[in-house]
Design a protein around this motif. Structure first.
Motif, PDB file in Angstrom:
ATOM      1  N   THR A   1       2.786 -22.399  -1.225  1.00 16.87           N
ATOM      2  CA  THR A   1       3.688 -22.420  -2.458  1.00 16.87           C
ATOM      3  C   THR A   1       4.518 -21.154  -2.354  1.00 16.87           C
ATOM      4  O   THR A   1       4.294 -20.372  -1.681  1.00 16.87           O
ATOM      5  N   SER A   2       5.346 -20.987  -3.442  1.00 20.54           N
ATOM      6  CA  SER A   2       6.175 -19.875  -3.485  1.00 20.54           C
ATOM      7  C   SER A   2       5.326 -18.378  -3.733  1.00 20.54           C
ATOM      8  O   SER A   2       5.910 -17.484  -3.195  1.00 20.54           O
ATOM      9  N   THR A   3       4.358 -18.792  -4.302  1.00 19.68           N
ATOM     10  CA  THR A   3       3.519 -17.454  -4.751  1.00 19.68           C
ATOM     11  C   THR A   3       2.755 -17.167  -3.478  1.00 19.68           C
ATOM     12  O   THR A   3       2.530 -15.963  -3.014  1.00 19.68           O
ATOM     13  N   ASP A   4       2.414 -18.175  -2.408  1.00 11.31           N
ATOM     14  CA  ASP A   4       1.730 -17.645  -1.325  1.00 11.31           C
ATOM     15  C   ASP A   4       2.855 -16.923  -0.250  1.00 11.31           C
ATOM     16  O   ASP A   4       2.503 -16.104   0.324  1.00 11.31           O
TER      17      ASP A   4
ATOM     18  N   ARG B   1       5.726 -10.887 -12.925  1.00 17.28           N
ATOM     19  CA  ARG B   1       6.099 -10.792 -11.754  1.00 17.28           C
ATOM     20  C   ARG B   1       5.127  -9.841 -11.044  1.00 17.28           C
ATOM     21  O   ARG B   1       5.832  -8.875 -10.034  1.00 17.28           O
ATOM     22  N   ARG B   2       4.056  -9.814 -11.216  1.00 11.61           N
ATOM     23  CA  ARG B   2       3.269  -8.887 -10.300  1.00 11.61           C
ATOM     24  C   ARG B   2       3.035  -9.072  -8.803  1.00 11.61           C
ATOM     25  O   ARG B   2       3.331  -7.997  -8.138  1.00 11.61           O
ATOM     26  N   ASP B   3       3.360 -10.434  -8.477  1.00  9.99           N
ATOM     27  CA  ASP B   3       3.294 -10.566  -7.116  1.00  9.99           C
ATOM     28  C   ASP B   3       4.748  -9.994  -6.361  1.00  9.99           C
ATOM     29  O   ASP B   3       4.613  -9.626  -5.091  1.00  9.99           O
ATOM     30  N   ALA B   4       5.795 -10.113  -7.051  1.00  8.00           N
ATOM     31  CA  ALA B   4       7.014  -9.588  -6.380  1.00  8.00           C
ATOM     32  C   ALA B   4       7.088  -8.225  -6.390  1.00  8.00           C
ATOM     33  O   ALA B   4       7.750  -7.578  -5.451  1.00  8.00           O
ATOM     34  N   PHE B   5       6.265  -7.471  -7.146  1.00 12.60           N
ATOM     35  CA  PHE B   5       6.310  -5.948  -7.034  1.00 12.60           C
ATOM     36  C   PHE B   5       5.340  -5.189  -6.499  1.00 12.60           C
ATOM     37  O   PHE B   5       5.171  -4.049  -6.095  1.00 12.60           O
ATOM     38  N   MET B   6       4.432  -6.266  -5.898  1.00 12.46           N
ATOM     39  CA  MET B   6       3.182  -5.456  -5.409  1.00 12.46           C
ATOM     40  C   MET B   6       3.280  -5.086  -3.884  1.00 12.46           C
ATOM     41  O   MET B   6       4.125  -5.402  -3.177  1.00 12.46           O
ATOM     42  N   GLN B   7       2.593  -3.748  -3.380  1.00  9.13           N
ATOM     43  CA  GLN B   7       2.377  -3.474  -2.194  1.00  9.13           C
ATOM     44  C   GLN B   7       0.936  -3.112  -1.865  1.00  9.13           C
ATOM     45  O   GLN B   7       0.254  -2.813  -2.705  1.00  9.13           O
ATOM     46  N   VAL B   8       0.794  -2.949  -0.855  1.00 11.24           N
ATOM     47  CA  VAL B   8      -0.406  -2.632  -0.083  1.00 11.24           C
ATOM     48  C   VAL B   8      -1.013  -1.192  -0.600  1.00 11.24           C
ATOM     49  O   VAL B   8       0.130  -0.252  -0.272  1.00 11.24           O
TER      50      VAL B   8
END
Length: 230
Positions: free
Chosen positions: A3-6, A161-168
């Motif tokens: 998916t786009s999230t994946d 949009r937490r996925d789009a901004f996240m970083q390790v």
């Protein structure tokens, strides 16, 4: 098919994780002043919601009340159905309630209602002391990637949009810790990040029996099968 999230998770993490899920932790207890000071006096709470996000919550509050009303009506309907249900259906409902009660008792018995083991000098305690200094967001994406456990989050708290901004923000080698499901017999939302020094941290997944739960369960079953064959 991914998916786009994946795809976003893969791009942001730089790897394709074996399994991942968004998690929170319980309230971090107040550490001793000296311990907190030595750790840099990092924040022990996530950031507050931004004004626009709070406005969205305010505007959405009436919908929450409507949702609660519908939930109460639904609960009443379910109660009526149970009264009119067959003996077999009533027995299944009682069994489900008993399992829920046993699960809740197991959560307390295993200490899964606590944020961590309580030792600030342990690896889990040291991680907690820096938990919100790396990211003020209230959630972490916990991902299993080969020989690492990755924690990712947006640098600051966001409402969308937490996925789009996240970083390790942290990498924990599996030589130092492992992720386990302490309640494999129950549908649950608890996981334990267990360090080799014996300290541990409770993670609460966003969904019940998350992708991490399913992954850990499959691998536990595989390990049990190999052990039985040996």
């Amino acid at each position: 098919m991914p998916t786009s999230t994946d795809r976003t998770i893969r791009d942001r993490l730089g790897v394709t994780p074996d399994a991942a899920a968004w998690c929170t932790i319980g309230r971090i207890p107040e550490p001793p002043d000296e311990v907190h000071r030595v750790a840099g006096s990092a924040p022990l709470r996530p950031a507050s919601m931004r004004p626009l996000a709070m406005l969205g919550v305010t505007l959405g509050t009436p919908l929450l009340y409507i949702g609660k009303l519908l939930s109460l009506l639904g609960a009443g309907e379910e109660a009526l159905k149970r009264m009119l249900s067959t003996t077999g259906e009533q027995e299944r409902h009682r069994a489900a309630k008993l399992e829920e009660k046993r699960r809740d008792e197991a959560v307390v018995e295993l200490g899964l209602d606590k944020t961590f083991d309580g030792d600030w000098n342990g690896a889990a305690g040291r991680l907690l002391l820096q938990w919100y200094s790396h990211s003020s967001h209230h959630q972490r994406l916990v991902a299993l990637a080969g020989n690492r456990i990755l924690l990712a989050a947006p640098p600051q708290r966001v409402s969308v949009r937490r996925d789009a901004f996240m970083q390790v923000i942290a990498e924990i080698p599996v030589a130092e810790a492992d992720l386990v499901d302490p309640l494999p017999a129950y549908r649950n939302d608890r996981l334990r990040l267990r360090f080799k020094d014996g300290s541990w941290l409770t993670l609460i997944t966003e969904e019940w029996r998350s992708e991490l739960h399913r992954y850990l369960r499959r691998h536990q079953q595989s390990d049990d099968s190999r052990a039985a064959e040996a």
